[in-house]
Design a protein around this motif. Structure first.
Motif, PDB file in Angstrom:
ATOM      1  N   PHE A 104       6.532  -2.775   2.914  1.00 55.05           N
ATOM      2  CA  PHE A 104       7.749  -3.111   2.441  1.00 55.05           C
ATOM      3  C   PHE A 104       8.395  -3.961   3.752  1.00 55.05           C
ATOM      4  N   VAL A 105       9.139  -4.742   3.434  1.00 52.12           N
ATOM      5  CA  VAL A 105       9.937  -5.837   4.266  1.00 52.12           C
ATOM      6  C   VAL A 105      11.258  -5.217   4.609  1.00 52.12           C
ATOM      7  N   SER A 106      11.572  -4.780   6.024  1.00 54.47           N
ATOM      8  CA  SER A 106      12.942  -4.408   6.330  1.00 54.47           C
ATOM      9  C   SER A 106      13.692  -5.842   6.417  1.00 54.47           C
ATOM     10  N   THR A 107      15.101  -5.581   6.340  1.00 50.87           N
ATOM     11  CA  THR A 107      15.928  -6.686   6.740  1.00 50.87           C
ATOM     12  C   THR A 107      15.602  -7.163   7.876  1.00 50.87           C
ATOM     13  N   GLU A 108      15.495  -6.414   8.749  1.00 53.75           N
ATOM     14  CA  GLU A 108      15.419  -6.910  10.261  1.00 53.75           C
ATOM     15  C   GLU A 108      13.968  -7.845  10.436  1.00 53.75           C
ATOM     16  N   SER A 109      12.911  -7.262   9.844  1.00 50.66           N
ATOM     17  CA  SER A 109      11.584  -8.122   9.772  1.00 50.66           C
ATOM     18  C   SER A 109      11.930  -9.542   9.257  1.00 50.66           C
ATOM     19  N   ALA A 110      12.555  -9.397   7.880  1.00 51.70           N
ATOM     20  CA  ALA A 110      12.766 -10.507   7.096  1.00 51.70           C
ATOM     21  C   ALA A 110      13.538 -11.552   8.072  1.00 51.70           C
ATOM     22  N   LEU A 111      14.596 -11.109   8.840  1.00 51.09           N
ATOM     23  CA  LEU A 111      15.401 -11.970   9.647  1.00 51.09           C
ATOM     24  C   LEU A 111      14.610 -12.565  10.632  1.00 51.09           C
ATOM     25  N   ALA A 121      19.255 -21.615  10.777  1.00 52.90           N
ATOM     26  CA  ALA A 121      19.832 -21.202   9.331  1.00 52.90           C
ATOM     27  C   ALA A 121      20.798 -20.089   9.807  1.00 52.90           C
ATOM     28  N   ASP A 122      21.681 -19.961   9.021  1.00 55.93           N
ATOM     29  CA  ASP A 122      22.905 -19.111   8.998  1.00 55.93           C
ATOM     30  C   ASP A 122      22.556 -17.714   8.625  1.00 55.93           C
ATOM     31  N   SER A 123      22.799 -16.874   9.770  1.00 51.55           N
ATOM     32  CA  SER A 123      21.680 -15.461   9.611  1.00 51.55           C
ATOM     33  C   SER A 123      22.809 -14.710   8.545  1.00 51.55           C
ATOM     34  N   ARG A 124      23.940 -14.915   8.518  1.00 52.20           N
ATOM     35  CA  ARG A 124      24.966 -14.157   7.548  1.00 52.20           C
ATOM     36  C   ARG A 124      24.475 -14.549   6.115  1.00 52.20           C
ATOM     37  N   ALA A 125      24.074 -15.710   5.863  1.00 57.64           N
ATOM     38  CA  ALA A 125      23.862 -16.036   4.504  1.00 57.64           C
ATOM     39  C   ALA A 125      22.189 -15.565   4.372  1.00 57.64           C
ATOM     40  N   ILE A 126      21.520 -15.579   5.145  1.00 57.27           N
ATOM     41  CA  ILE A 126      20.107 -14.776   5.035  1.00 57.27           C
ATOM     42  C   ILE A 126      20.261 -13.446   4.749  1.00 57.27           C
ATOM     43  N   ARG A 127      21.168 -12.698   5.286  1.00 57.11           N
ATOM     44  CA  ARG A 127      21.386 -11.277   5.429  1.00 57.11           C
ATOM     45  C   ARG A 127      21.799 -11.070   4.109  1.00 57.11           C
ATOM     46  N   HIS A 128      22.720 -11.829   3.503  1.00 57.18           N
ATOM     47  CA  HIS A 128      23.361 -11.647   2.026  1.00 57.18           C
ATOM     48  C   HIS A 128      22.086 -11.858   1.062  1.00 57.18           C
ATOM     49  N   ALA A 129      21.372 -13.147   1.294  1.00 59.67           N
ATOM     50  CA  ALA A 129      20.336 -13.124   0.243  1.00 59.67           C
ATOM     51  C   ALA A 129      19.319 -12.108   0.272  1.00 59.67           C
TER      52      ALA A 129
END
Length: 155
Positions: A104-111, A121-129
């Motif tokens: 699986f991919v954790s949110t932190e790994s993906a970020l 890139a805007d980390s808030r936008a990435i986190r939201h996506a």
């Protein structure tokens, strides 16, 4: 003939010849047409797997068409090859983001991956996506979550 599943350009002459050879192998009366059963066998010979029933039904228009021509078969094979290539790219992206190799991919790994690939890139936008991809909200995206996100189009 399973070599077609390699990452060759689907319009490459070798690929087109393999598709033609598979078709001709099952075009028993050499009239340039194959029926539903011959289509399934030719697809297995060309691509290495049996086509899903829904695709067979759609191609044969739910029994309206008794047979398909070589150009129709080639178009179908090329479309399938392109989707296989795309799926392989999606799997590679998933594996790249699965830093801990946990399936699986954790949110932190993906970020982390996104920040390396797109530092501005805007980390808030990435986190939201990423949160939108996480179907059960546990902070981890499975292959099914990622696959669904990859296949979703934005208007």
């Amino acid at each position: 003939m399973q070599g077609l599943r390699c990452r060759l350009n689907s319009n490459h002459p070798i690929v087109l010849q393999e598709i033609r050879s598979s078709f001709e192998l099952f075009d028993q009366d050499a009239d340039g047409l194959i029926n539903r059963h011959q289509f399934k066998a030719a697809a297995i010979a060309a691509l290495g797997f049996k086509p899903p029933k829904f695709e067979t039904r759609r191609l044969f228009k739910d029994g309206v068409n008794d047979s398909i021509s070589l150009p129709d078969f080639q178009r179908w094979c090329i479309a399938r090859l392109k989707s296989l290539d795309e799926m392989e790219e999606h799997r590679m992206a998933f594996k790249a983001m699965d830093i801990q190799r946990m399936g699986f991919v954790s949110t932190e790994s993906a970020l982390t991956c996104f920040k390396e690939a797109m530092p501005r890139a805007d980390s808030r936008a990435i986190r939201h996506a990423l949160q939108n991809c996480d179907s059960d909200g546990d902070g981890r995206m499975t292959w099914a979550d990622m696959s669904k996100a990859f296949s979703t189009t934005v208007d």
